[in-house]
Design a protein around this motif. Structure first.
Motif, short mmCIF file in Angstrom:
data_model
loop_
_atom_site.label_atom_id
_atom_site.label_comp_id
_atom_site.label_asym_id
_atom_site.label_seq_id
_atom_site.Cartn_x
_atom_site.Cartn_y
_atom_site.Cartn_z
N ASN A 137 -12.64 66.90 -41.69
CA ASN A 137 -11.78 67.50 -42.70
C ASN A 137 -10.90 68.60 -42.14
O ASN A 137 -9.72 68.70 -42.48
N VAL A 138 -11.48 69.44 -41.29
CA VAL A 138 -10.68 70.54 -40.74
C VAL A 138 -9.66 70.01 -39.73
O VAL A 138 -8.56 70.54 -39.59
N GLU A 139 -10.01 68.92 -39.04
CA GLU A 139 -9.08 68.34 -38.06
C GLU A 139 -7.91 67.63 -38.74
O GLU A 139 -6.79 67.66 -38.26
N THR A 140 -8.18 66.97 -39.85
CA THR A 140 -7.13 66.18 -40.52
C THR A 140 -6.44 66.94 -41.63
O THR A 140 -5.44 66.46 -42.17
N GLY A 141 -6.93 68.13 -41.96
CA GLY A 141 -6.36 68.87 -43.08
C GLY A 141 -5.39 69.96 -42.67
O GLY A 141 -4.98 70.77 -43.49
N GLY A 142 -5.04 69.99 -41.36
CA GLY A 142 -4.15 71.04 -40.88
C GLY A 142 -2.74 70.90 -41.41
O GLY A 142 -2.27 69.82 -41.73
N LYS A 143 -2.07 72.02 -41.54
CA LYS A 143 -0.69 72.01 -42.02
C LYS A 143 0.26 72.20 -40.84
O LYS A 143 -0.14 72.51 -39.72
N LYS A 144 1.53 72.02 -41.10
CA LYS A 144 2.57 72.30 -40.12
C LYS A 144 3.43 73.43 -40.66
O LYS A 144 3.67 73.52 -41.85
N GLY A 145 3.90 74.27 -39.76
CA GLY A 145 4.74 75.36 -40.21
C GLY A 145 4.13 76.70 -39.86
O GLY A 145 3.53 76.87 -38.80
N TYR A 146 4.27 77.66 -40.76
CA TYR A 146 3.83 79.03 -40.47
C TYR A 146 2.31 79.15 -40.52
O TYR A 146 1.66 78.64 -41.42
N TRP A 147 1.77 79.86 -39.54
CA TRP A 147 0.34 80.15 -39.49
C TRP A 147 0.15 81.67 -39.48
O TRP A 147 1.05 82.41 -39.11
N ASN A 148 -1.04 82.11 -39.83
CA ASN A 148 -1.38 83.51 -39.62
C ASN A 148 -2.75 83.59 -38.96
O ASN A 148 -3.48 82.60 -38.88
N ILE A 149 -3.08 84.78 -38.49
CA ILE A 149 -4.29 84.95 -37.68
C ILE A 149 -5.55 84.59 -38.46
O ILE A 149 -6.44 83.90 -37.95
N GLU A 150 -5.66 85.03 -39.70
CA GLU A 150 -6.87 84.78 -40.48
C GLU A 150 -7.08 83.29 -40.74
O GLU A 150 -8.21 82.79 -40.70
N GLU A 151 -5.99 82.57 -41.01
CA GLU A 151 -6.09 81.12 -41.21
C GLU A 151 -6.61 80.45 -39.95
O GLU A 151 -7.51 79.60 -39.99
N LEU A 152 -6.06 80.84 -38.81
CA LEU A 152 -6.44 80.22 -37.54
C LEU A 152 -7.87 80.56 -37.16
O LEU A 152 -8.60 79.71 -36.65
N LYS A 153 -8.31 81.78 -37.43
CA LYS A 153 -9.70 82.16 -37.15
C LYS A 153 -10.65 81.31 -37.97
O LYS A 153 -11.69 80.85 -37.46
N LYS A 154 -10.31 81.07 -39.23
CA LYS A 154 -11.17 80.25 -40.09
C LYS A 154 -11.22 78.81 -39.60
O LYS A 154 -12.29 78.18 -39.56
N ILE A 155 -10.07 78.27 -39.21
CA ILE A 155 -10.02 76.89 -38.73
C ILE A 155 -10.80 76.73 -37.43
O ILE A 155 -11.56 75.77 -37.25
N MET A 156 -10.63 77.68 -36.50
CA MET A 156 -11.35 77.61 -35.24
C MET A 156 -12.86 77.69 -35.45
O MET A 156 -13.63 77.00 -34.79
N ALA A 157 -13.27 78.54 -36.40
CA ALA A 157 -14.71 78.67 -36.69
C ALA A 157 -15.26 77.38 -37.27
O ALA A 157 -16.34 76.91 -36.87
#
Length: 294
Positions: free
Chosen positions: A122-142
């Motif tokens: 789900n996390v691999e296929t649910g990614g968006k394209k465009g603007y990211w922020n640090i908190e979003e990326l930390k959550k996805i990496m975790a």
């Protein structure tokens, strides 16, 4: 290769064998950590499952990349990795490996295995394209790293307590950070946004180091809260310290590049990729390894 039990006439090409070896080495490192913690080597069945999971990991990555680039955006694949595999795995490798795992897993472990697998998918296929922020990326990496490690842990014939689950989730996040930090150039070439690539493109190496060290501390604390004997926990933390030390060397390398150039030469592969065949890099990693674990 015998453990994969590939169908008659089905062979891995040289690229697939190379990627399988890469993932198998990563799984072997994880096995060392786990075996030190529980003071028990992998059984024959656990080794079989780790081997098939290693092969499934690289095949799964290829399928996920296909989802990102070619899948119909109107189709939602969340919680449906098996269905997606049947629809898109023309090679048949991922489907075969997944069936190997299902057949080898006791029925009572299948539910946990599927739950972690779905969370990774789900996390691999649910990614968006465009603007990211640090908190979003930390959550996805975790989520990506934590559940990937727990996917391997879930196949072991050893009860998983709540505290140990938290510890391996934190370690998985740390492992993901380490992988992304070293894969900076490759991820940027592939157009993959990670916390490391996001911050390095802004030359915010100091912030990346701060976030990394916070995750190291969180991982160490989580392992020290598990029910294992102190000596076993310290054995596991020493295994983690090896990976942390090599990554600290890599981060220092990026910091030195920034200070020398004013920014990071992200498009210069020769400059940005850390070569561990160079003895100076190895000695620098050893210097970090000799530091005590806080």
């Amino acid at each position: 290769m015998r453990s994969l039990d590939l169908p008659e006439g089905f062979v891995l090409n040289s690229k697939e064998k190379r990627r399988f070896k890469h993932y198998f080495y990563g799984a072997s490192y994880l096995a060392v950590l786990i075996c030190g913690l529980r003071k028990q080597t992998l059984s024959r069945r656990e080794t079989h499952l780790f081997t098939n999971l290693s092969a499934l990991a690289f095949s799964f990555d290829d399928l996920v990349e296909d989802v990102r680039n070619n899948a119909d955006p109107s189709v939602l694949w969340q919680n449906n990795p098996e269905v997606y595999g049947l629809a898109s795995d023309q090679h048949g490798l991922a489907t075969h490996l997944l069936q190997n795992i299902y057949q080898a897993l006791p029925e009572e472990r299948l539910e946990h295995f599927r739950a972690y697998m779905h969370r990774v998918f789900n996390v691999e296929t649910g990614g968006k394209k465009g603007y990211w922020n640090i908190e979003e990326l930390k959550k996805i990496m975790a989520e990506k790293g934590g559940n990937s490690i727990l996917l391997f842990r879930s196949v072991l014939n050893h009860p998983l307590t709540e505290q140990e689950e938290k510890a391996f989730y934190q370690f998985g996040c740390l492992f993901q950070y380490c992988d992304d930090i070293f894969d900076l150039w490759h991820d940027r070439q592939a157009g993959t946004v990670t916390l490391a690539s996001f911050l390095c493109e802004r030359a915010e190496i100091e912030l990346l180091i701060k976030i990394f060290e916070e995750q190291v501390a969180a991982t160490n604390l989580a392992f020290r809260k598990t029910e294992y004997a102190l000596a076993r926990i310290e054995t596991a933390l020493n295994a983690i310290h090896y990976l942390v030390s090599v990554t600290r060397m890599c981060l220092q390398y990026y910091l030195d590049l920034k200070r020398k150039n004013g920014t990071l030469p992200l498009d210069n592969r020769t400059a940005i990729v850390v070569d561990m065949e160079i003895w100076a890099n190895r000695f620098e990693a050893i210097r970090y390894l000799l530091r005590p674990i806080p």
